[in-house]
Each structure stands twice: as structure tokens, then as C-alpha cells.
Scaffold this active site. Structure first.
Site, PDB file in Angstrom:
ATOM      1  N   TYR A 128       3.184   4.016   8.386  1.00  0.00           N
ATOM      2  CA  TYR A 128       4.238   3.933   7.478  1.00  0.00           C
ATOM      3  C   TYR A 128       5.420   5.506   7.537  1.00  0.00           C
ATOM      4  O   TYR A 128       4.252   6.485   7.415  1.00  0.00           O
ATOM      5  CB  TYR A 128       3.860   3.617   6.015  1.00  0.00           C
ATOM      6  CG  TYR A 128       3.374   2.250   5.901  1.00  0.00           C
ATOM      7  CD1 TYR A 128       4.193   1.227   5.355  1.00  0.00           C
ATOM      8  CD2 TYR A 128       2.335   1.986   6.104  1.00  0.00           C
ATOM      9  CE1 TYR A 128       3.590   0.123   5.190  1.00  0.00           C
ATOM     10  CE2 TYR A 128       1.653   0.809   6.050  1.00  0.00           C
ATOM     11  CZ  TYR A 128       2.481  -0.253   5.645  1.00  0.00           C
ATOM     12  OH  TYR A 128       1.936  -1.629   5.456  1.00  0.00           O
ATOM     13  N   HIS A 173       7.821  -2.009   5.003  1.00  0.00           N
ATOM     14  CA  HIS A 173       6.972  -2.375   6.139  1.00  0.00           C
ATOM     15  C   HIS A 173       6.657  -1.205   6.906  1.00  0.00           C
ATOM     16  O   HIS A 173       7.531  -0.281   6.965  1.00  0.00           O
ATOM     17  CB  HIS A 173       7.593  -3.588   7.090  1.00  0.00           C
ATOM     18  CG  HIS A 173       7.933  -4.813   6.368  1.00  0.00           C
ATOM     19  ND1 HIS A 173       6.767  -5.606   6.057  1.00  0.00           N
ATOM     20  CD2 HIS A 173       8.953  -5.256   5.665  1.00  0.00           C
ATOM     21  CE1 HIS A 173       7.450  -6.490   5.392  1.00  0.00           C
ATOM     22  NE2 HIS A 173       8.405  -6.778   4.905  1.00  0.00           N
ATOM     23  N   LYS A 212       7.990  -3.962  15.078  1.00  0.00           N
ATOM     24  CA  LYS A 212       7.111  -2.509  15.090  1.00  0.00           C
ATOM     25  C   LYS A 212       7.453  -1.862  16.377  1.00  0.00           C
ATOM     26  O   LYS A 212       7.694  -2.570  17.561  1.00  0.00           O
ATOM     27  CB  LYS A 212       5.951  -2.601  14.495  1.00  0.00           C
ATOM     28  CG  LYS A 212       5.588  -3.102  13.334  1.00  0.00           C
ATOM     29  CD  LYS A 212       4.250  -3.281  12.716  1.00  0.00           C
ATOM     30  CE  LYS A 212       4.041  -3.980  11.460  1.00  0.00           C
ATOM     31  NZ  LYS A 212       5.010  -4.277  10.438  1.00  0.00           N
TER      32      LYS A 212
END
Length: 167
Positions: A103, A113, A144
Site C-alpha cells: 500500500y 486498494h 496492480k
């Protein structure tokens, strides 16, 4: 703060554990207390924030590092600790086939997220192109970026940010 080794988990029953979980995002809350992974617990112990006990007896830092080596977690620990020291929240990435989820500063579980999946490898790790491609594809599929953390024999870490692009 004291904790107790229970199998492969470290459990903190102290009331301060809630603050450690809510503010710093370590571990997972369970009815018996805050459950930490060995990596998280050793990181906190190394910083002087946690004592790990086994049957009421304190486990030394040397013993904790031996446990990491036995479980083949030493390289992962180095990356976890480095990222935590840089101010990132680091959680398990097991569900995504990676070691960690990362994160960005200011984000946390429940408040945004994770931005990265972190794959930890040693510098002599040989990877097949198909495996590398699958890591990138999984990261892209869950929105991601992939961060490859390469640890050399001197325990220095080089990070490679890998993103999927369309030609």
C-alpha cells in the site's frame, strides 16, 4: 509489549494490540488477540516494540532469525522490513501468488486498494519467461503493478517496477 508464539503465529493479547492493528496495520485481529506472522513479529521485535515469548520464556532476536532461516523466510523478511521502514503498509500477497501486497503511503487496508504485488527473489533465481509473464498478467488483472524485489548475496535489495503495456 509481550506476545506468545503459537505454532507459526505470534499472538498479542495486550490491549495495545488493537492500536497496532488499527493504526499501523500489522497482523489480523482474531478472538484470541492480534495474530502476527513470524515476519511481522520479528520486524517489531527488532525495533524493540515486541517481546516474543514461548512458554513464558523470552525468545532472543538470534533465535527469531534462526526461525526465519528454518522457514526459509529470511529473504522475504529483508524485503518486508525494508518496505516497512520506508513507510509502506505491507500485507500478505498469497491470494495473488506473490509474497506481499504493498500500500502506498497514506493508503491502507480498508482505506484504498494496494497498488503493488511484490515478488521476492534472490539474484541467482532463474525464471521462465512464461512464469514471469504470468506474474505480470495476474498483477495487471487485479489492477496492480508488479514490484520485483531482487535480493543479492550481500542482502542489498533492488526493486524493479514492472507494468503490463499494450504494444
Amino acid at each position: 509489549m509481550n506476545s506468545e508464539l503459537s505454532g507459526k503465529l505470534i499472538i498479542i493479547k495486550d490491549k495495545k494490540a488493537t492500536k497496532l492493528y488499527e493504526k499501523s496495520h500489522y497482523g489480523n485481529m482474531a478472538p484470541e488477540g492480534l495474530q502476527l506472522s513470524l515476519i511481522e513479529a520479528v520486524h517489531l521485535a527488532e525495533k524493540g516494540k515486541l517481546n516474543i515469548l514461548k512458554k513464558g520464556k523470552t525468545i532472543s532476536l538470534d533465535e527469531m532469525f534462526q526461525m526465519l532461516r528454518r522457514e526459509e523466510l529470511e529473504t522475504k523478511y529483508l524485503v518486508f522490513s525494508d518496505l516497512r521502514n520506508r513507510g509502506y503498509i505491507v500485507k500478505t500477497g498469497f491470494k495473488y501468488g506473490s509474497e506481499f501486497r504493498l500500500y502506498e503511503r497514506g493508503k491502507s487496508p480498508g482505506n484504498g486498494h494496494s497498488d503493488y504485488l511484490v515478488k521476492v527473489v534472490s539474484e541467482d533465481y532463474e525464471i521462465k519467461a512464461s512464469d514471469f509473464s504470468s506474474y505480470v498478467r495476474v498483477a495487471h488483472g487485479v489492477n496492480k503493478k508488479l514490484l520485483f524485489a531482487v535480493v543479492d548475496e550481500e542482502n542489498d535489495i533492488t526493486y524493479y517496477n514492472i507494468e503490463w503495456t499494450r504494444p
